[in-house]
Design an enzyme around this catalytic site. Structure first.
Site, PDB file in Angstrom:
ATOM      1  N   ARG A  51       0.851  -1.183   0.000  1.00 32.94           N
ATOM      2  CA  ARG A  51       0.000   0.000   0.000  1.00 32.94           C
ATOM      3  C   ARG A  51       0.892   1.240   0.000  1.00 32.94           C
ATOM      4  O   ARG A  51       1.988   1.221   0.556  1.00 32.94           O
ATOM      5  CB  ARG A  51      -0.878   0.030   1.249  1.00 32.94           C
ATOM      6  N   LYS A  75      -2.132  -1.012   7.780  1.00 32.70           N
ATOM      7  CA  LYS A  75      -3.579  -1.233   7.844  1.00 32.70           C
ATOM      8  C   LYS A  75      -3.935  -2.501   8.610  1.00 32.70           C
ATOM      9  O   LYS A  75      -4.838  -2.501   9.435  1.00 32.70           O
ATOM     10  CB  LYS A  75      -4.163  -1.292   6.427  1.00 32.70           C
ATOM     11  N   HIS A 139      -3.504   3.718  -5.472  1.00 36.96           N
ATOM     12  CA  HIS A 139      -3.751   2.272  -5.437  1.00 36.96           C
ATOM     13  C   HIS A 139      -3.423   1.591  -6.766  1.00 36.96           C
ATOM     14  O   HIS A 139      -3.415   0.371  -6.851  1.00 36.96           O
ATOM     15  CB  HIS A 139      -5.202   1.989  -5.053  1.00 36.96           C
ATOM     16  N   ARG A 142      -0.514  -0.943  -6.404  1.00 34.43           N
ATOM     17  CA  ARG A 142      -0.885  -2.189  -5.723  1.00 34.43           C
ATOM     18  C   ARG A 142      -1.773  -3.057  -6.616  1.00 34.43           C
ATOM     19  O   ARG A 142      -1.589  -4.267  -6.716  1.00 34.43           O
ATOM     20  CB  ARG A 142      -1.592  -1.846  -4.412  1.00 34.43           C
ATOM     21  N   HIS A 165      -6.185 -10.104   1.858  1.00 31.54           N
ATOM     22  CA  HIS A 165      -7.623 -10.044   1.666  1.00 31.54           C
ATOM     23  C   HIS A 165      -8.276 -11.244   2.350  1.00 31.54           C
ATOM     24  O   HIS A 165      -7.666 -12.294   2.475  1.00 31.54           O
ATOM     25  CB  HIS A 165      -7.980 -10.044   0.180  1.00 31.54           C
ATOM     26  N   TYR A 174     -10.890  -6.760  -6.646  1.00 33.01           N
ATOM     27  CA  TYR A 174      -9.932  -5.681  -6.387  1.00 33.01           C
ATOM     28  C   TYR A 174      -9.039  -5.425  -7.596  1.00 33.01           C
ATOM     29  O   TYR A 174      -8.775  -4.285  -7.966  1.00 33.01           O
ATOM     30  CB  TYR A 174      -9.091  -6.046  -5.161  1.00 33.01           C
TER      31      TYR A 174
END
Length: 191
Positions: A51, A75, A139, A142, A165, A174
């Site tokens: 990230r 995160k 993003h 990623r 995830h 995603y």
């Protein structure tokens, strides 16, 4: 050219870069129109899937001369091993230009890391210069990593673990694979 950054970038609107030619264009544009810092951050982002918040907090001493590092993701607070061998030479060449900053990606002042907003602006500036007109944000790096990792390995279980995830469907959505695979299958479907 002025690029406005939305502080709350919509992750769902950001897309992976699905063309190797566009990835090369972005690298060229970041080097030519932005900086070695921005180019190296993009390179690290698309090759590790970190990230942007974790990329920004990397320190020189954590990566200098190393081919593998372990970080605690911001995160998820989970440890993650990052493999740097595939970009080792470029990363260490870049480190020579950082000077005595503690941050791997320092701001112009050097006493803190570059802001997420500035990263967004630089990525969009580079994309604009090579006619990539939509879906670029922090993003993107990623998601690009995830897209190309999946395309190369078809190993959704490993990618799910790498990206931390909770379910394979989340990972596929995603990186935009679900929609792409459905479209491809429908394009070739005929009765």
């Amino acid at each position: 050219m002025k690029i406005e950054a939305n502080k709350k970038e919509e992750v769902k609107d950001v897309q992976p870069i699905r063309s190797l030619a566009q990835i090369e264009d972005m690298k060229w544009s970041l080097k030519k129109y932005c900086s070695e810092r921005d180019y190296t951050m993009f390179l690290l982002g698309i090759n590790t899937g970190l990230r942007v918040s974790d990329l920004l907090k990397l320190k020189v001493k954590e990566v200098k001369g190393k081919k593998r590092i372990t970080i605690k993701e911001g995160k998820t607070e989970k440890p993650r091993t990052i493999y740097l061998e595939n970009i080792y030479t470029e990363l260490n060449d870049y480190l020579k230009s950082v000077g005595n900053s503690e941050w791997l990606f320092p701001s112009r002042k050097g006493d803190k890391y570059v802001s997420r907003i500035q990263v967004y602006r630089q990525l969009n500036k580079a994309a604009y210069m090579v006619d990539i007109n939509e879906g670029i944000g922090t993003h993107t790096m990623r998601k690009t990593f995830g897209y190309w990792y999946y395309k190369g390995t078809k190993d959704i279980a490993s990618l799910q673990m790498i990206l931390n995830h909770s379910h394979p469907e989340i990972t596929l959505k995603y990186i935009g694979i679900t929609d792409e695979e459905i479209e491809d299958s429908l394009n070739s479907f005929v009765l």
